[in-house]
Design a protein around this motif. Structure first.
Motif, PDB file in Angstrom:
ATOM      1  N   UNK A 352      56.970  38.297  27.506  1.00 50.31           N
ATOM      2  CA  UNK A 352      57.583  39.618  27.749  1.00 50.31           C
ATOM      3  C   UNK A 352      59.033  39.494  28.191  1.00 50.31           C
ATOM      4  N   UNK A 353      59.682  38.390  27.840  1.00 48.18           N
ATOM      5  CA  UNK A 353      61.115  38.249  28.069  1.00 48.18           C
ATOM      6  C   UNK A 353      61.868  39.201  27.147  1.00 48.18           C
ATOM      7  N   UNK A 354      61.365  39.325  25.918  1.00 43.20           N
ATOM      8  CA  UNK A 354      61.897  40.292  24.954  1.00 43.20           C
ATOM      9  C   UNK A 354      60.764  41.206  24.516  1.00 43.20           C
ATOM     10  N   UNK A 355      61.032  42.502  24.396  1.00 42.14           N
ATOM     11  CA  UNK A 355      59.995  43.433  23.926  1.00 42.14           C
ATOM     12  C   UNK A 355      59.582  43.093  22.499  1.00 42.14           C
ATOM     13  N   UNK A 356      58.389  43.514  22.132  1.00 42.06           N
ATOM     14  CA  UNK A 356      57.910  43.291  20.771  1.00 42.06           C
ATOM     15  C   UNK A 356      58.889  43.861  19.753  1.00 42.06           C
ATOM     16  N   UNK A 357      59.207  43.051  18.782  1.00 40.36           N
ATOM     17  CA  UNK A 357      60.106  43.498  17.716  1.00 40.36           C
ATOM     18  C   UNK A 357      61.569  43.239  17.989  1.00 40.36           C
ATOM     19  N   UNK A 358      61.921  42.932  19.232  1.00 43.67           N
ATOM     20  CA  UNK A 358      63.319  42.635  19.561  1.00 43.67           C
ATOM     21  C   UNK A 358      63.495  41.128  19.680  1.00 43.67           C
ATOM     22  N   UNK A 359      64.597  40.644  19.082  1.00 42.04           N
ATOM     23  CA  UNK A 359      64.814  39.204  19.057  1.00 42.04           C
ATOM     24  C   UNK A 359      66.163  38.840  19.658  1.00 42.04           C
ATOM     25  N   UNK A 360      66.175  37.711  20.330  1.00 42.12           N
ATOM     26  CA  UNK A 360      67.414  37.187  20.884  1.00 42.12           C
ATOM     27  C   UNK A 360      68.325  36.744  19.747  1.00 42.12           C
TER      28      UNK A 360
END
Length: 441
Positions: A352-360
């Motif tokens: 959960x560092x990044x929300x689902x669907x969002x990428x660094x």
């Protein structure tokens, strides 16, 4: 029939050629092999004792002499698993095989299992046997032939009746056991059988996943050269004790947690040092100051960690700033040939560092650095917490190469650099207290 007699019977049947399967001309070509098999069959009792390994080796060599075009099953149809069977039987004490074959033997069967187990020493558990003291149907065994059929002599200490039955079931099995893992049990349902066996493996003190050992760290290079005799490192008595705990850890997950324990100490220490530093040493440290200290440390842990890292970015640790060190670690990780971007993004979502669907954005190191506090915090939570609604980071997840690289090439050295290096930073050091004592009255 006794257990011993049954074992000898299986050897005899396995080494008896069926001369009705092959044409006569092919049989004539392997007559010497068939005759030698008869000789070995007469020596079956040698499976027990000092000559057992030689006996097994001779059978392996004998089968290897068969022509490539002649399958073993076309000559010795009951010898499919004889080598695995002999290796198991060789573990048995012949003096304990005089009892009758249990009637429950017919209820036991072998089924393939997706189950690995390890001893505490890290060795793969190739044979595990549990025998129920009063109800034989509640017994269970695990056979791991995934890396070969041989089981080292005297490598296991197991109850002889169930162990003998496991060997017998292997010898009677028509499906080739080679290269796979198997459970011997009376449980029909696959999932019930698997977890029944897992539970017994755990109760016996074994592991379901092997610990992943932490590599030697290079994160501390250059720090020792910056220490100065004039500095008051005595302020770090408690952190030094915790740093010693880090050096005692051997596995990746344990080392990560110990590093985080040091950072937890630093988070609160930095807040207290800030309040103390604002108080003029010539004035009393009053109620209002204590209230400020309470307010300073009551923030959530994630906020404390973010602030500690933010205040440490530009601090020189060794030959470079902490931020430059972190940037180098992210850059090296993203450009490693073994790095798999999709696995990394999936790991960030699970944490959960990044929300689902969002990428660094892997090309933006500034964005990556901004992510560090949450990444370290969520890794700590995923190791410590084991709630149904949370991702639990265990040694099994470290089988994914990119996950392991993220931990040992980025997170672990970054935490070690900060934990071991921050006390070395000269003033203004966010952890240093401005005075050795507070004036209360």
């Amino acid at each position: 029939m006794t257990l011993r007699e049954k074992i000898l019977e299986i050897i005899t049947q396995a080494l008896t050629a069926d001369e009705t399967i092959l044409p006569q001309d092919e049989l004539d070509n392997i007559t010497d092999i068939i005759l030698r098999a008869d000789e070995l069959s007469a020596m079956a009792a040698e499976i027990f004792g000092d000559t057992a390994r030689t006996f097994i080796s001779e059978i392996v060599s004998l089968f290897a002499r068969l022509p490539i075009a002649t399958p073993l099953k076309d000559v010795f149809p009951k010898a499919t698993n004889v080598v695995a069977f002999l290796n198991l039987a060789n573990q048995l004490d012949p003096d304990e095989l005089a009892e009758e074959v249990p009637a429950e033997l017919g209820t036991l069967f072998i089924r393939e299992a997706a189950l690995e187990a390890f001893s505490k020493s890290g060795d793969r558990l190739k044979l595990f046997v549990y025998e129920h003291p009063t109800n034989f149907n509640e017994s269970v065994a695990l056979l791991d032939f995934s890396s070969g059929l041989e089981i080292a002599p005297n490598s296991a200490n197991f109850p002889h009746t169930m162990a003998a039955c496991v060997a017998i079931r292997a010898g009677l099995e028509t499906v080739d056991l080679t290269g796979k893992r198997w459970i011997v049990s009376s449980v029909q349902d696959e999932q019930r059988r698997l977890y029944f066996c897992k539970y017994h493996v755990l109760l016996a003190g074994h592991l379901l996943t092997n610990p992943v050992f932490a590599p030697s760290t290079l994160a501390l290079q250059g720090i020792a050269e910056t220490l100065r005799t004039a500095e008051e490192y005595n302020q770090f008595s408690e952190p030094f004790e915790i740093l010693g705990e880090i050096n005692s850890r051997t596995t990746v997950l344990d080392t990560l947690l110990s590093c985080y324990h040091v950072l937890e100490n630093y988070m609160i220490r930095a807040q207290i040092a800030k309040v103390v530093g604002r108080n003029n040493g010539s004035t009393l440290f009053g109620i209002r100051n204590f209230k400020q200290m309470e307010i300073a440390v009551e923030k959530k842990e994630m906020a404390h960690l973010s602030q500690l890292i933010s205040e440490s970015w530009q601090k020189q640790i060794g030959i470079q700033t902490f931020r430059d060190y972190v940037r180098d670690r992210f850059d090296a990780l993203f450009h490693d040939p073994a790095f798999v971007a999709d696995d990394f993004h999936d790991f960030m979502e699970k944490l959960t560092v990044k929300p689902n669907g969002q990428r660094l954005n892997l090309g933006n190191l500034n964005e990556a650095c901004d992510l560090l506090p949450k990444l370290l915090y969520q890794i700590r939570c995923s190791i410590v917490h084991n709630k149904e609604t949370e991702f639990h980071l265990s040694n099994r997840e470290l089988n994914v190469a990119t996950v392991l690289m993220t931990l040992v090439d980025l997170c672990l050295p970054t935490m070690q650099r900060l934990a071991f290096g921050l006390p070395s930073v000269p003033a203004p050091n966010p952890l240093l207290y401005a005075r050795p004592a507070l004036r209360l009255y």
